[in-house]
Design an enzyme around this catalytic site. Structure first.
Site, PDB file in Angstrom:
ATOM      1  N   LYS A 111       1.004  -1.302  -0.049  1.00  0.00           N
ATOM      2  CA  LYS A 111       0.118  -0.119  -0.047  1.00  0.00           C
ATOM      3  C   LYS A 111       0.979   1.307  -0.005  1.00  0.00           C
ATOM      4  O   LYS A 111       0.384   2.240  -0.625  1.00  0.00           O
ATOM      5  CB  LYS A 111      -0.930  -0.033   1.316  1.00  0.00           C
ATOM      6  N   LYS A 194      -4.308  -7.584 -10.043  1.00  0.00           N
ATOM      7  CA  LYS A 194      -5.265  -8.051  -8.994  1.00  0.00           C
ATOM      8  C   LYS A 194      -6.498  -7.305  -9.033  1.00  0.00           C
ATOM      9  O   LYS A 194      -6.288  -5.942  -8.905  1.00  0.00           O
ATOM     10  CB  LYS A 194      -4.693  -8.357  -7.491  1.00  0.00           C
ATOM     11  N   LYS A 197     -10.490  -2.953  -5.229  1.00  0.00           N
ATOM     12  CA  LYS A 197     -11.377  -1.586  -5.113  1.00  0.00           C
ATOM     13  C   LYS A 197     -10.670  -0.301  -5.336  1.00  0.00           C
ATOM     14  O   LYS A 197     -11.087   0.612  -5.928  1.00  0.00           O
ATOM     15  CB  LYS A 197     -12.123  -1.625  -3.857  1.00  0.00           C
TER      16      LYS A 197
HETATM   17  P1  TYM Z   1     -10.965  -6.328   1.246  1.00  0.00           P
HETATM   18  O1  TYM Z   1     -12.085  -5.368   1.478  1.00  0.00           O
HETATM   19  O2  TYM Z   1      -9.883  -5.946   0.613  1.00  0.00           O
HETATM   20  O3  TYM Z   1     -11.681  -7.633   0.577  1.00  0.00           O
HETATM   21  C1  TYM Z   1     -12.702  -8.363   1.007  1.00  0.00           C
HETATM   22  C2  TYM Z   1     -12.535  -9.737   0.621  1.00  0.00           C
HETATM   23  O4  TYM Z   1     -12.323 -10.061  -0.608  1.00  0.00           O
HETATM   24  C3  TYM Z   1     -11.429 -10.678  -1.133  1.00  0.00           C
HETATM   25  N1  TYM Z   1     -10.606 -10.321  -2.218  1.00  0.00           N
HETATM   26  C4  TYM Z   1     -10.495 -10.916  -3.515  1.00  0.00           C
HETATM   27  N2  TYM Z   1     -10.481 -12.362  -3.429  1.00  0.00           N
HETATM   28  C5  TYM Z   1      -9.991 -12.783  -4.651  1.00  0.00           C
HETATM   29  N3  TYM Z   1      -9.846 -11.889  -5.645  1.00  0.00           N
HETATM   30  C6  TYM Z   1      -9.583 -10.632  -5.551  1.00  0.00           C
HETATM   31  N4  TYM Z   1      -9.005  -9.966  -6.547  1.00  0.00           N
HETATM   32  C7  TYM Z   1      -9.787 -10.167  -4.291  1.00  0.00           C
HETATM   33  N5  TYM Z   1      -9.944  -8.706  -3.907  1.00  0.00           N
HETATM   34  C8  TYM Z   1     -10.507  -9.114  -2.531  1.00  0.00           C
HETATM   35  C9  TYM Z   1     -10.295 -10.494   0.223  1.00  0.00           C
HETATM   36  O5  TYM Z   1      -9.510 -11.538   0.323  1.00  0.00           O
HETATM   37  C10 TYM Z   1     -11.232 -10.586   1.453  1.00  0.00           C
HETATM   38  O6  TYM Z   1     -11.752 -11.619   1.779  1.00  0.00           O
HETATM   39  N6  TYM Z   1      -8.266  -6.583   5.557  1.00  0.00           N
HETATM   40  C11 TYM Z   1      -9.711  -7.269   5.104  1.00  0.00           C
HETATM   41  C12 TYM Z   1     -10.854  -6.892   5.612  1.00  0.00           C
HETATM   42  C13 TYM Z   1     -11.074  -7.174   7.133  1.00  0.00           C
HETATM   43  C14 TYM Z   1     -11.135  -8.573   7.417  1.00  0.00           C
HETATM   44  C15 TYM Z   1     -11.493  -8.396   9.035  1.00  0.00           C
HETATM   45  C16 TYM Z   1     -11.463  -9.655   6.843  1.00  0.00           C
HETATM   46  C17 TYM Z   1     -10.844  -6.474   8.309  1.00  0.00           C
HETATM   47  N7  TYM Z   1     -11.016  -7.187   9.247  1.00  0.00           N
HETATM   48  C18 TYM Z   1     -11.297  -9.532   9.670  1.00  0.00           C
HETATM   49  C19 TYM Z   1     -11.673 -10.899   7.536  1.00  0.00           C
HETATM   50  C20 TYM Z   1     -11.459 -10.872   8.728  1.00  0.00           C
HETATM   51  C21 TYM Z   1      -9.559  -6.375   3.621  1.00  0.00           C
HETATM   52  O7  TYM Z   1      -9.170  -5.482   3.216  1.00  0.00           O
HETATM   53  O8  TYM Z   1     -10.409  -7.062   2.699  1.00  0.00           O
END
Ligand code: TYM
Length: 329
Positions: A111, A194, A197
């Site tokens: 990041k 990848k 968002k």
């Molecule tokens: P975030 O918001 O980036 O993504 C949410 C979920 O989507 C999955 N994901 C993907 N899977 C496959 N291919 C992709 N291109 C892709 N982009 C995103 C992520 O792996 C995720 O499962 N840190 C976390 C949010 C969070 C969290 C938690 C998750 C905060 N606390 C506790 C689980 C448990 C995040 O930024 O996800």
């Protein structure tokens, strides 16, 4: 019944990567697990600086969860800032977390390399994530592969805490398991990187039909002509298709055959993109309709969040009593 916890950051519109990597797992698990799914609003503050936009995105993630088919009678949906106990737990976990462990976290480096300011919040992001997880005593944490390191850090912090404050018979925390979907490859975005968002390369399944089609037509390809054979595994279009439909699905198998065909039977990338567009429209037909209804019913959303937060707090109260007592507070 096994307990499940996961969350998504409200840092922009959800995309096919979030759906295929995470939401699809929540939908399957909600029938026979106790599922807690939240909106990681505190985490989004590491990148979001526009309050109105954040408010909008938080609401939108909840609406999209419900539109995708999360059923509040089977799964608890809540906002992270409605359960501030996670911040207290993050502090307590931070006190057993070696700084060197944060130094190793790859998401922070990625990041910062992308230009996100290197704040203390961004640096300790995985500790708050560990708190989100450990605060509800889950058995499993379903996420996409990019979150694997964060779940491993969580497991490590739980073990460190248990070692410092628990004993073998009475650990303070349950050490949760990581759950990745079978085909754990990350879903690529329209530029082949990848799907994310914040990279502007996502495909939003709720887009209007015309811009959605245009977006899918933008996916990068090489310049192979229709008559030449193509390796589906090297194609971004195919990878997105397979993530959404499933690798063993008949439609995926058929598309792979079309990729390999040659000569007059060969396929151009336009045809593959059209197949992906039709798959998205087909997969999300019900979700798209539901979303329109949900957008018009804010009191329903409020009620879902109230109930979800109440259920999460009930579990967290017990965990926090145990944790405070273990450390001597
Ligand atoms: P975030 O918001 O980036 O993504 C949410 C979920 O989507 C999955 N994901 C993907 N899977 C496959 N291919 C992709 N291109 C892709 N982009 C995103 C992520 O792996 C995720 O499962 N840190 C976390 C949010 C969070 C969290 C938690 C998750 C905060 N606390 C506790 C689980 C448990 C995040 O930024 O996800």
């Amino acid at each position: 019944m096994k307990r499940v916890l996961s969350g998504i950051q409200p840092s922009g519109q959800l995309h096919l990567g979030n759906y295929a990597g995470a939401v699809q797992q929540f939908l399957e698990l909600q029938h026979d697990h106790e599922v807690f799914v939240f909106v990681a609003s505190y985490h989004a503050l590491t990148t979001s600086k526009d309050p109105d936009e954040l408010r909008h995105n938080i609401r939108q993630v909840v609406i999209d969860y419900l539109a995708f088919g999360l059923d509040p009678s089977q799964c608890h949906i809540y906002l992270q800032h409605d359960v501030p106990a996670v911040c207290e737990l993050a502090w307590l976990l931070g006190c057993v977390c070696p700084k060197s462990q944060m130094d190793k976290a790859t998401t922070y480096k990625d990041k910062v390399a992308k230009g996100i300011p290197a704040s203390v919040g961004l640096f300790t992001y995985p500790v708050l994530q560990a708190a989100d997880i450990l605060a509800v005593d889950p058995d499993v944490v379903p996420v996409g592969a990019d979150q694997q390191q964060h779940v491993e850090i969580t497991r490590d912090l739980a073990q460190r805490f248990n070692h410092a404050y628990g004993n073998d018979d009475r650990p303070v925390f349950k050490v949760p398991e990581l759950m990745l979907r079978q085909d754990s490859a990350l879903v690529p975005g329209v530029d082949g990187q990848k799907m994310s968002k914040s990279y502007g390369n996502g495909i939003d399944p709720f887009m209007d039909e015309k811009p959605l089609r245009k977006r899918i037509m933008k996916i990068v390809t090489d310049s192979k002509p229709p008559e030449e054979t193509k390796d589906p595994e090297e194609s971004t279009i195919f990878q997105i298709f397979a993530a959404l439909a499933g690798r063993d699905d008949g439609r995926t198998v058929k598309l792979a055959e079309r990729y390999r065909a040659t000569g007059e039977h060969g396929m151009g990338y336009g045809e593959a993109k059209q197949a992906l567009f039709e798959l998205v429209m087909d997969t999300f037909a019900d979700a798209r309709n539901r979303r329109v209804e949900l957008m018009a019913d804010p009191t329903h959303i409020d009620a879902v969040l109230r109930d979800g937060a109440e259920a999460a707090r009930a579990v967290m109260d017990g965990v926090m009593r145990r944790v405070r007592s273990a450390v001597g507070l």
